[in-house]
Design a protein around this motif. Structure first.
Motif, PDB file in Angstrom:
ATOM      1  N   ALA A  85      -6.183  -0.350  -8.065  1.00 16.52           N
ATOM      2  CA  ALA A  85      -6.208   0.453  -6.786  1.00 16.52           C
ATOM      3  C   ALA A  85      -7.138   1.604  -7.013  1.00 16.52           C
ATOM      4  N   ARG A 145       0.881  -0.998   0.107  1.00 16.21           N
ATOM      5  CA  ARG A 145      -0.096   0.092  -0.137  1.00 16.21           C
ATOM      6  C   ARG A 145       0.843   1.186  -0.040  1.00 16.21           C
ATOM      7  N   ILE A 183      -5.191   4.712  -0.083  1.00 22.01           N
ATOM      8  CA  ILE A 183      -5.219   3.721  -1.142  1.00 22.01           C
ATOM      9  C   ILE A 183      -6.159   2.396  -0.709  1.00 22.01           C
ATOM     10  N   PHE A 191      -7.150  -1.071  -2.322  1.00 17.30           N
ATOM     11  CA  PHE A 191      -7.006  -2.080  -3.210  1.00 17.30           C
ATOM     12  C   PHE A 191      -8.316  -2.901  -3.953  1.00 17.30           C
ATOM     13  N   GLU A 221     -10.177  -2.751   4.262  1.00 16.74           N
ATOM     14  CA  GLU A 221      -9.853  -1.585   3.456  1.00 16.74           C
ATOM     15  C   GLU A 221     -10.680  -0.505   4.078  1.00 16.74           C
ATOM     16  N   ALA A 270      -1.766  -7.891  -4.432  1.00 14.00           N
ATOM     17  CA  ALA A 270      -1.232  -6.461  -3.656  1.00 14.00           C
ATOM     18  C   ALA A 270       0.420  -6.148  -3.754  1.00 14.00           C
TER      19      ALA A 270
END
Length: 371
Positions: free
Chosen positions: A211, A51, A65, A67, A230, A243
């Motif tokens: 993302a 990230r 951010i 994902f 998230e 990721a």
């Protein structure tokens, strides 16, 4: 003739450095990153590092951010998430005619739910006028969505100026940057965007990961509801493997965005085509405000699909489609006002890190032989 790949805007190969980072994760790192024990902690650390790499490439903070499964999901989350979160304030969205279907189709869906969408025209090189954006703003406007760079022509939109308009009126601003991330330097604050979408397979990461940058404080209604992954913006256990691949791709992209090698080779390619064909080849898109790897050219009076069919070893894309013997012009070129006899002969060559001068020479020679 050997196979030559000139379709990097469609998809890139996975970078060796990315594969090297992902490979060990297939065996040992099986824990759930949300689990608070010895198996989950290492997974969470890898996810956090990935990230941070994505955030650094975008000039963002890691907590901004989210994902996703790719650019399409990122666009859907940005558009639908904003509409559902802000619809009590308004229903008006501003976009432009040459957006990718991953933006146009979600907006069409939102129109069926009551959204009012303004589709702005573009000029002959594919750019939208920031003043037209300003003139389109109403008291009900809740979102502006303008792509950063066009996937077909490579034309870069005046995002900074549109960002100024968005800030002037206090309107949320989204950009689909799937084609530009990793090719040119991006800073979300300089661009003035609140939401930015990216796709892993456009910058040497695997398919199936992307993302969405979400500026701190920008409320979104999640598309997927469940546990609070998230930071509550996308439910579902994260793929640490994918990721990590995206994060490593972003890390090495920092080393590439300032290197002019690909652009120099693209310009050599264009010069060679002009020398070989003169006024029988034309450029589609902005001559300078364009992605450094993208060359969209037309051979007027010819059919791009037919040209490519005679060069099966060369992977590239055409700007027209043939259906039942009838050639249909690309919606992007049509919106730019490109004449049908010109647009039907369009081919997009998109170069990448692996493209060599010898390959460009071979493609030019092949085109000479055909045309």
């Amino acid at each position: 003739m050997t196979n030559i790949y000139l379709d990097y805007n469609a998809s890139t190969p996975i970078a060796p450095e990315v594969s090297a980072v992902m490979r060990p994760l297939l065996g040992d790192l099986f824990g759930n990153p949300s689990s608070d024990h010895w198996a989950g902690h290492p997974a969470a650390e890898v996810l956090s590092g990935a990230r941070a790499h994505v955030a650094t490439l975008l000039g963002a903070n890691p907590e901004e951010i989210v994902f996703t499964s790719g650019g399409t999901e990122a666009n859907n989350l940005a558009l639908k998430g904003t509409f559902f979160a802000l619809r009590q304030k308004g229903e008006h969205v501003i976009t432009q005619a040459t957006e990718h279907p991953a933006v146009l189709e979600p907006l069409a869906f939102l129109e069926s739910l009551g959204a009012n969408v303004t589709y702005l025209p573009v000029d002959g090189v594919g750019r939208v006028d920031p003043d037209a954006v300003r003139r389109s703003v109403t008291s009900r406007t809740i979102l502006i969505s303008i792509m950063h760079a066009n996937n077909e022509t490579g034309t870069i939109q005046p995002i900074e100026e549109i960002g100024d308009v968005a800030r002037e009126f206090g309107i949320r601003f989204h950009t689909d940057a799937a084609q530009s991330v990793g090719k040119i330097r991006i800073d979300v604050d300089a661009l003035g965007v609140d939401l930015l979408s990216m796709a892993g397979h456009k910058l040497y990461a695997p398919k199936g990961v992307g993302a969405l940058y979400v500026r701190k404080g920008a409320a979104l209604e999640p598309l997927l509801h469940g546990a609070g992954h998230e930071s509550g913006r996308r439910a579902g256990t994260e793929s640490v493997l994918l990721a990590a691949g995206l994060g490593e791709a972003c890390r090495i992209a920092m080393e590439w965005v300032e290197q002019p090698a690909v652009q120099r080779l693209r310009d050599v390619f264009w010069s060679a085509l002009r020398e070989a064909f003169g006024n029988r080849v034309t450029l589609n898109g902005h001559p300078s405000e364009r992605l450094p790897n993208t060359l969209n050219v037309s051979f007027p009076g010819k059919a791009g699909a037919e040209i490519l069919s005679r060069m099966p070893e060369i992977a590239a894309s055409t700007g027209s489609a043939c259906h039942a013997g009838r050639i249909t012009l690309s919606p992007v070129l049509e919106a730019m006002g490109v004449a049908p006899e010109v647009g039907m002969g369009a081919i997009r060559f998109s170069l990448g890190r692996g493209t060599t001068p010898a390959e460009i020479d071979e493609v030019v020679g092949c085109l000479r032989a055909i045309l």
